[in-house]
Design a protein around this motif. Structure first.
Motif: not given
Length: 291
Positions: A219-221, A265-266, A272-273, A279-280
């Motif tokens: 969640x912190x990611x 996996x989550x 990744x998100x 990056x964006x």
């Protein structure tokens, strides 16, 4: 051979009938996921991921002792968890002290638990379940105990949410503002000990981190919001628990690999998100500078 392996991992024959049999486990998994997700937020904020592992080792030792002496796995698990939580809370007020205590408690708890299991002459499944969890072990009395303990943990967290958040973010400023550091830290450790004790009953002592740490880390990611992070953490933990139980239902392996894999996996998806968002965001900043 591959087909046989998949058959051991995933088997959905008579799935509807089996689903009815684990109704208690599904409810327990959902409640445990909600509780673990909320506790995990403060575990991450206070940098206590390895403290969870230390408490789980003592919880395992207590559960194994309860199994050996016939006092009950739940009672032994609670005793072990609360003992570890209080020791860390009382003696580990500073990070260096806490890490030392954790390093001492972890091998002691694991060794004591292994000794008790070695002396236990009952069913081997009971021994294995303490380490990796049991999908069908949640009968009505155990479910009631789990619901009561999780209710205590959630209510306790809600009562101290604001001062505990303040203390977790900046302990020195919070203490200067009158927040009672030691009592609040001990109170949180007791809640953590209770959460670990009930988690051990489902996912096993070796894999508690997948419920009390990984969902909050995921969640912190993707967010830093004090409102969004607890909601996402709880959602991720519930999905991992309930999804793991449903996947494990028809297989012939314990529940824990499914829960930990979903949780991992989550985390990877959120990481990744988060990377893509950063990056964006960097691209937009560069575009503005050029313009």
């Amino acid at each position: 051979m591959t087909h046989d392996l998949l058959g051991q991992l995933f088997q959905f024959d008579n799935y509807g009938e089996l689903l009815v049999l684990v109704r208690n486990s599904l409810l327990a998994g959902a409640v445990l996921g909600l509780t673990g997700g909320l506790v995990g937020v403060f575990v991450m904020a206070r940098d206590m991921a390895f403290a969870v592992h230390a408490v789980s080792e003592l919880s395992f030792a207590g559960a194994a002792a309860g199994l050996l002496f016939g006092v009950g796995v739940v009672t032994g698990s609670l005793a072990g968890s609360l003992t570890a939580a209080l020791l860390i809370g009382l003696l580990g007020s500073r990070a260096r002290d806490r890490n030392s205590i954790i390093a001492v408690l972890m091998p002691f708890g694991l060794g004591l638990g292994i000794l008790c299991l070695a002396l236990y002459t009952g069913r081997a499944a009971n021994k294995f379940g303490l380490l990796t969890g049991q999908i069908v072990a949640v009968d009505n009395p155990r479910l009631h105990v789990l619901l009561v303990i999780c209710g205590i943990v959630v209510v306790g967290l809600l009562l101290v949410w604001r001062p505990l958040t303040f203390l977790s973010i900046d302990a020195q400023v919070a203490e200067a503002r009158g927040v009672p550091r030691l009592p609040l830290s001990i109170f949180f450790m007791v809640l953590l000990g209770l959460a670990v004790a009930v988690s051990v009953q489902i996912v096993g002592s070796l894999l508690v981190l997948s419920i009390l740490v990984t969902p909050a880390a995921a969640a912190l990611r993707v967010s830093a919001s004090p409102l969004v992070v607890p909601l996402l953490s709880s959602l991720f933990a519930v999905v991992a628990m309930v999804g793991g139980i449903m996947l494990a239902l028809g297989g012939s392996v314990p529940i824990s690999p499914y829960v930990t894999t979903l949780s991992f996996l989550i985390y990877l998806s959120c990481r990744g998100a988060g990377w893509w968002r950063e990056r964006e965001s960097g691209r937009r900043r560069d575009t503005k500078v050029v313009a």
